[in-house]
Design a protein around this motif. Structure first.
Motif, PDB file in Angstrom:
ATOM      1  N   LYS A   1       3.492   7.347   4.279  1.00 35.02           N
ATOM      2  CA  LYS A   1       3.229   7.898   5.603  1.00 35.02           C
ATOM      3  C   LYS A   1       4.439   7.764   6.523  1.00 35.02           C
ATOM      4  O   LYS A   1       4.725   8.658   7.341  1.00 35.02           O
ATOM      5  CB  LYS A   1       2.027   7.188   6.223  1.00 35.02           C
ATOM      6  N   TYR A   2       5.173   6.652   6.363  1.00 37.86           N
ATOM      7  CA  TYR A   2       6.335   6.397   7.223  1.00 37.86           C
ATOM      8  C   TYR A   2       7.657   6.651   6.500  1.00 37.86           C
ATOM      9  O   TYR A   2       8.731   6.328   7.022  1.00 37.86           O
ATOM     10  CB  TYR A   2       6.300   4.958   7.733  1.00 37.86           C
ATOM     11  N   GLY A   3       7.586   7.251   5.317  1.00 33.88           N
ATOM     12  CA  GLY A   3       8.802   7.570   4.578  1.00 33.88           C
ATOM     13  C   GLY A   3       9.568   6.346   4.129  1.00 33.88           C
ATOM     14  O   GLY A   3      10.812   6.373   4.099  1.00 33.88           O
ATOM     15  N   LEU A   4       8.842   5.297   3.751  1.00 35.17           N
ATOM     16  CA  LEU A   4       9.475   4.033   3.383  1.00 35.17           C
ATOM     17  C   LEU A   4       9.283   3.728   1.901  1.00 35.17           C
ATOM     18  O   LEU A   4       8.307   4.156   1.284  1.00 35.17           O
ATOM     19  CB  LEU A   4       8.885   2.883   4.201  1.00 35.17           C
ATOM     20  N   LYS A   5      10.202   2.961   1.365  1.00 39.01           N
ATOM     21  CA  LYS A   5      10.051   2.398   0.029  1.00 39.01           C
ATOM     22  C   LYS A   5       9.584   0.951   0.164  1.00 39.01           C
ATOM     23  O   LYS A   5       9.668   0.356   1.244  1.00 39.01           O
ATOM     24  CB  LYS A   5      11.380   2.449  -0.723  1.00 39.01           C
ATOM     25  N   ALA A   6       9.108   0.395  -0.919  1.00 41.73           N
ATOM     26  CA  ALA A   6       8.680  -1.003  -0.873  1.00 41.73           C
ATOM     27  C   ALA A   6       9.862  -1.882  -0.471  1.00 41.73           C
ATOM     28  O   ALA A   6      10.939  -1.795  -1.077  1.00 41.73           O
ATOM     29  CB  ALA A   6       8.148  -1.433  -2.237  1.00 41.73           C
ATOM     30  N   PRO A   7       9.707  -2.716   0.554  1.00 40.14           N
ATOM     31  CA  PRO A   7      10.814  -3.560   1.036  1.00 40.14           C
ATOM     32  C   PRO A   7      11.333  -4.495  -0.050  1.00 40.14           C
ATOM     33  O   PRO A   7      10.554  -5.076  -0.815  1.00 40.14           O
ATOM     34  CB  PRO A   7      10.175  -4.360   2.181  1.00 40.14           C
TER      35      PRO A   7
ATOM     36  N   ASN B   1      -8.040  -3.054   4.549  1.00 37.05           N
ATOM     37  CA  ASN B   1      -8.500  -2.064   5.532  1.00 37.05           C
ATOM     38  C   ASN B   1      -7.361  -1.243   6.139  1.00 37.05           C
ATOM     39  O   ASN B   1      -7.596  -0.419   7.035  1.00 37.05           O
ATOM     40  CB  ASN B   1      -9.344  -2.725   6.640  1.00 37.05           C
ATOM     41  N   GLY B   2      -6.129  -1.446   5.663  1.00 37.55           N
ATOM     42  CA  GLY B   2      -5.022  -0.600   6.083  1.00 37.55           C
ATOM     43  C   GLY B   2      -4.351  -0.995   7.376  1.00 37.55           C
ATOM     44  O   GLY B   2      -3.552  -0.227   7.918  1.00 37.55           O
ATOM     45  N   THR B   3      -4.625  -2.198   7.883  1.00 37.67           N
ATOM     46  CA  THR B   3      -3.973  -2.658   9.115  1.00 37.67           C
ATOM     47  C   THR B   3      -2.532  -3.059   8.855  1.00 37.67           C
ATOM     48  O   THR B   3      -1.692  -3.004   9.753  1.00 37.67           O
ATOM     49  CB  THR B   3      -4.739  -3.860   9.707  1.00 37.67           C
ATOM     50  N   CYS B   4      -2.231  -3.481   7.630  1.00 33.66           N
ATOM     51  CA  CYS B   4      -0.861  -3.850   7.278  1.00 33.66           C
ATOM     52  C   CYS B   4      -0.463  -3.147   5.990  1.00 33.66           C
ATOM     53  O   CYS B   4      -1.321  -2.729   5.197  1.00 33.66           O
ATOM     54  CB  CYS B   4      -0.714  -5.366   7.131  1.00 33.66           C
ATOM     55  N   ALA B   5       0.846  -3.035   5.776  1.00 35.26           N
ATOM     56  CA  ALA B   5       1.346  -2.295   4.620  1.00 35.26           C
ATOM     57  C   ALA B   5       1.446  -3.159   3.377  1.00 35.26           C
ATOM     58  O   ALA B   5       1.351  -2.649   2.254  1.00 35.26           O
ATOM     59  CB  ALA B   5       2.716  -1.705   4.933  1.00 35.26           C
TER      60      ALA B   5
ATOM     61  N   ASN C   1       0.854  -1.177   0.000  1.00 38.16           N
ATOM     62  CA  ASN C   1       0.000   0.000   0.000  1.00 38.16           C
ATOM     63  C   ASN C   1       0.897   1.237   0.000  1.00 38.16           C
ATOM     64  O   ASN C   1       1.546   1.532   1.009  1.00 38.16           O
ATOM     65  CB  ASN C   1      -0.892  -0.023   1.244  1.00 38.16           C
ATOM     66  N   PRO C   2       0.969   1.997  -1.112  1.00 33.87           N
ATOM     67  CA  PRO C   2       1.902   3.138  -1.181  1.00 33.87           C
ATOM     68  C   PRO C   2       1.562   4.247  -0.188  1.00 33.87           C
ATOM     69  O   PRO C   2       2.465   4.970   0.248  1.00 33.87           O
ATOM     70  CB  PRO C   2       1.765   3.608  -2.630  1.00 33.87           C
ATOM     71  N   ASP C   3       0.283   4.387   0.162  1.00 37.14           N
ATOM     72  CA  ASP C   3      -0.091   5.430   1.120  1.00 37.14           C
ATOM     73  C   ASP C   3       0.531   5.164   2.484  1.00 37.14           C
ATOM     74  O   ASP C   3       1.006   6.094   3.164  1.00 37.14           O
ATOM     75  CB  ASP C   3      -1.616   5.510   1.250  1.00 37.14           C
TER      76      ASP C   3
END
Length: 437
Positions: free
Chosen positions: A174-180, A267-271, A168-170
């Motif tokens: 939000k946490y300033g992260l790139k896709a792992p 539902n946005g509970t995990c990235a 989820n890119p949002d």
């Protein structure tokens, strides 16, 4: 003379009446009763009835049933009786069917069932014997090798499957992260977002187990199970698996305690989520409906030069024909329709993944139907097909996975120490694998 003429006329009248009765009686019998009439036989001829079984969600059931209607219009002499269910229900029923010899004539099967039910090649009908009705030219030798056991073509792959990862890119932004891209990236993400009750990755039990195997193989350079399904390690190797599982839990890279659900990603509970490629649209479209476009990332690795890639590929699902079918030709005609017919191909689209059939892919490409998340994930698998290892039977054996989960839970919650759990795990695996020989 007159008297004789009257008698003669009466006799002729009686003969005429008898002839008329005979004529009408014969005609009545011919029209109403004559069973040898070719027309009657043709009109009274019953359809050849075959059975077809598959698993899936409601969408799959609906388009497959529509496809069967089309098939019966094209082959009016064949009647198809359908049985379908969700995965768990179908899997349980299939076991009963195979043991009792009452499997559907045409059936969707899982890749590892070939080894489970047809290690010697005799568990399913030899499709090579039906090549007059099934267009096998749409498949490469490698494609058909996945369905071959002991030299017998037991099944045809529908699409390829591997674990793919979407994020989820949002949430990442939000946490300033790139896709792992590495396991270290996932642990780093967990250290940042866990304070808010968010975690980096949702994995089902099977995909979690596969991920644990991946990490082990990447760091050791050894496969955990060989292609015959045998465990290749010892107690220390089992300990490495359990330790990494506990690290994922302790650092909240994954959510355990029964709190993780398939809706966590939507539902946005995990990235992120690790899923079969064939399930990409099921998961990603729910976020897409909310205006969020999930992004794909490569499966995590340990480093750029890991000893083994560790990630596996297998046929997503396959079609086979029962070895006990009484109607092999009609069953073959249905199987060929399912994988190569234009109407069926367009109905199915990429719901099962990118089709293995070259003809089916061409149909979808010409129709502009290779542009959803299933297509993206399926194309990713096809592009990297040579990099993936071939899935062995034990990697997704649910008895193997359940035994691992039981011992992992004991270790995570302090019921038993690492050494005890490792030894018990190996003993359970040995019992399971020995029972399958």
């Amino acid at each position: 003379m007159m008297k004789f003429a009257k008698k003669h006329n009466a006799f002729r009248f009686i003969i005429g009446i008898l002839l008329l009765l005979f004529f009408f009686g014969f005609s009545y019998y011919y029209i109403v009763y004559k069973p040898e009439s070719h027309t009657v036989i043709k009109n009274m001829k019953k359809n050849t009835a075959i059975t077809f079984g598959w698993w899936g969600n409601d969408d799959r059931h609906l388009y497959t049933l529509k496809g069967i209607d089309v098939f019966q219009e094209k082959y009016p002499q064949i009647e198809v009786n359908c049985s379908y269910n969700v995965w768990n229900g179908y899997e349980r029923r299939n076991r009963i069917y195979m043991l009792s010899g009452k499997a559907p004539d045409v059936m969707q099967i899982n890749y590892n069932w070939i080894r489970e039910y047809s290690a010697d090649g005799s568990g399913y009908y030899d499709l090579n014997a039906l090549s007059d009705y099934i267009d096998l030219d749409n498949y490469s030798k490698k494609d058909l090798s996945y369905g071959t056991s002991n030299g017998v073509l037991n099944a045809i792959p529908i699409a390829y499957n591997a674990v793919v990862f979407y994020y989820n890119p949002d949430i990442l932004n939000k946490y300033g992260l790139k896709a792992p891209e590495t396991w270290d990236d996932l642990f780093h993400a967990a250290s940042i977002m866990s304070k808010d009750g968010c975690y980096p990755l949702h994995l089902s039990d099977k995909h979690l187990f596969l991920s644990v195997i991946v990490r082990y193989e990447q760091t050791t350079g050894k496969t955990l199970f060989d292609q015959d399904g045998k465990y290749t390690g010892g107690t220390d190797d089992a300990s490495k698996l359990l330790d990494f599982y506990k690290d994922l839990y302790d650092n909240q890279v994954i959510c355990l305690n029964g709190k993780s659900t398939d809706t966590d990603f939507s539902n946005g509970t995990c990235a992120g989520v690790g899923i079969w490629a064939s399930d990409a649209d099921n998961y990603c479209s729910q976020l897409q409906d909310k205006g969020i476009s999930p992004v794909m990332a490569n499966p995590p690795i340990t480093s750029a030069n890991e000893a083994l890639y560790g990630w596996y590929v297998k046929p997503a699902t396959m079609y086979a024909i029962s070895k006990n079918t009484k109607h092999p030709r009609q069953s073959a005609e249905l199987l060929n329709f399912l994988v190569n017919d234009k109407d069926m191909v367009l109905l199915q689209g990429t719901e099962k993944g990118i089709p293995v059939s070259e003809k089916a892919r061409s149909i979808l490409r010409e129709n502009g139907s290779l542009n959803d998340y299933d297509a993206e994930a399926g194309n990713y698998v096809l592009r990297n097909l040579n990099r993936f290892e071939t899935m062995g039977p034990s990697n997704e054996n649910m008895d193997i996975i359940d035994a691992f989960n039981d011992e992992a839970a004991k270790y995570v919650y302090g019921v038993a120490d690492l050494n005890t759990c490792s030894k018990e795990l190996i003993d359970q695996w040995k019992t399971i694998l020995d029972s399958e020989d």
